[in-house]
Design an enzyme around this catalytic site. Structure first.
Site, PDB file in Angstrom:
ATOM      1  N   SER A  35       0.790  -1.238   0.000  1.00  0.00           N
ATOM      2  CA  SER A  35       0.000   0.000   0.000  1.00  0.00           C
ATOM      3  C   SER A  35       0.815   1.279   0.000  1.00  0.00           C
ATOM      4  CB  SER A  35      -0.952   0.009   1.195  1.00  0.00           C
ATOM      5  OG  SER A  35      -2.046  -0.838   0.956  1.00  0.00           O
ATOM      6  N   LYS A  38       0.040   3.926  -2.558  1.00  0.00           N
ATOM      7  CA  LYS A  38      -0.945   4.993  -2.412  1.00  0.00           C
ATOM      8  C   LYS A  38      -0.316   6.376  -2.278  1.00  0.00           C
ATOM      9  CE  LYS A  38      -4.221   1.626  -0.738  1.00  0.00           C
ATOM     10  NZ  LYS A  38      -4.539   0.768   0.394  1.00  0.00           N
ATOM     11  N   SER A  90      -5.693   3.290   4.762  1.00  0.00           N
ATOM     12  CA  SER A  90      -5.304   2.494   3.597  1.00  0.00           C
ATOM     13  C   SER A  90      -6.472   1.826   2.883  1.00  0.00           C
ATOM     14  CB  SER A  90      -4.274   1.432   4.008  1.00  0.00           C
ATOM     15  OG  SER A  90      -3.416   1.119   2.937  1.00  0.00           O
ATOM     16  N   LYS A 197       3.503   6.723   4.771  1.00  0.00           N
ATOM     17  CA  LYS A 197       2.540   5.660   4.433  1.00  0.00           C
ATOM     18  C   LYS A 197       3.069   4.274   4.770  1.00  0.00           C
ATOM     19  CE  LYS A 197      -1.346   4.128   2.819  1.00  0.00           C
ATOM     20  NZ  LYS A 197      -1.259   2.969   3.749  1.00  0.00           N
TER      21      LYS A 197
END
Length: 351
Positions: A35, A38, A90, A197
């Protein structure tokens, strides 16, 4: 700090302003990123959308597997609310909804992701989706992802988004809003943390894009496939902060030397930079400023007139640049003489 000492499969730490690599290990190995994908999804959404845009969850977004913010088909949130769900918890459903809103389709948005990666020099990266779910063709490198994160962290809207620890957004059909808590532990455990992130899949392992600021220097880093992701990020940050100091070489309005003036009332003119040039240096390292300016300039010249470029160089690497401008006025000798002739003639002709 010593290079290559890390528990991650690959790692990289950059200084934000210059992009100088301060730590690297297997930084060009192509690996899955989960993720942390992202980061690019959010950057593109911010660059191509408006926070108040209405974004609707399609059947495609509703059906995406993995981590979710529990969007229902047809539910509408603002782009900013979708981005909070994307980056704090997320949400894969938010990722698809955003991709369809910005790109028109997931496929078109993925093409935008890959084009933007190339623009940022992330040449070993290939995105296959906007969320990071496993795909054999969905890969990046620690260096590429750090470069993408560096660009994102230079966007104030993105910085605000990823530094948010807790917030809430609407929840259609519920009497209470969605409560969002940022999964990035560093925001509360590491002084000066700035984001950015987390990511995890069984194939990619634990992946983390992280950032922090201390003593006038801001870093952004990446660990891929790292079992102790937060602890390792803290260790890498501490090591880089301890090893490097942000060093100011020259600022605006300070003299950057001078060049000759031909046909002017002065023989030379002073130069200055339009921006401050700083660089992270370890003990014993040095940097220099190299000017690319002409040997002379013809009068007249004026303050702020572009005259060339200054490059900040460490070793053979150019890490920053600034426009070089003239810092003072120098009139032309010819212009002065012409004005005197006109004045004398005017006086002679006057009654």
């Amino acid at each position: 700090m010593a290079q290559g000492e890390t528990s991650a499969k690959a790692a990289c730490v950059l200084e934000l302003e210059t992009g100088r690599v301060l730590f690297a290990f297997n930084e060009n190995s192509r690996l899955p990123m989960a993720s942390t994908t992202k980061v690019m999804t959010a950057l593109l959404a911010i660059e191509n959308g408006s926070p108040g845009d209405s974004v609707t969850c399609s059947a495609n977004a509703y059906g995406v597997p993995g981590t979710t913010i529990y969007l229902t088909e047809g539910e509408t949130l603002t782009l900013r609310e979708m981005l909070l769900g994307l980056m704090l918890v997320s949400g894969n459903d938010a990722a698809v909804a955003i991709a369809e809103h910005i790109g028109g389709s997931v496929g078109q948005f993925v093409a935008m992701m890959n084009a933007r990666a190339r623009e940022l020099g992330a040449v070993n990266t290939h995105f296959a989706n906007p969320h990071g779910l496993p795909d054999d063709t969905h890969v990046t490198t620690a260096l590429d992802l750090a470069r993408i994160a560096r660009a994102a962290m230079q966007n104030e809207e993105f910085r605000t988004l990823v530094s948010t620890t807790d917030t809430q957004i609407p929840w259609a059909g519920r009497s209470h809003p969605r409560q969002l808590h940022n999964k990035n532990r560093l925001l509360t455990s590491y002084p000066g943390a700035t984001g950015v992130k987390t990511g995890y899949t069984s194939r990619a392992g634990r992946c983390l894009v992280f950032g922090a600021s201390r003593d006038g220097m801001e870093l952004v880093g990446v660990v891929l496939g790292c079992p102790d992701w937060f602890d390792e990020a803290e260790r890498l940050l501490d090591g880089c902060f301890d090893t490097y100091t942000m060093t100011r070489l020259l600022g605006p309005l300070e003299s950057a030397g001078s060049i000759a003036v031909t046909g002017g009332r002065k023989e030379s003119v002073s130069l200055c930079l339009m921006r401050e040039l700083c660089v992270p240096l370890a003990e014993g390292e040095s940097a220099q400023i190299v000017l690319d300016v002409p040997q002379s300039v013809a009068a007249p010249v004026y303050p702020g007139m572009h005259i060339g470029t200054a490059s900040l160089v460490v070793g053979s690497q150019v890490l920053a640049q600034s426009e070089v401008v003239v810092s003072e006025r120098v009139d032309s000798k010819k212009l002065t003489l012409d004005v005197r002739r006109v004045m004398r003639r005017w006086i002679w002709l006057s009654p």
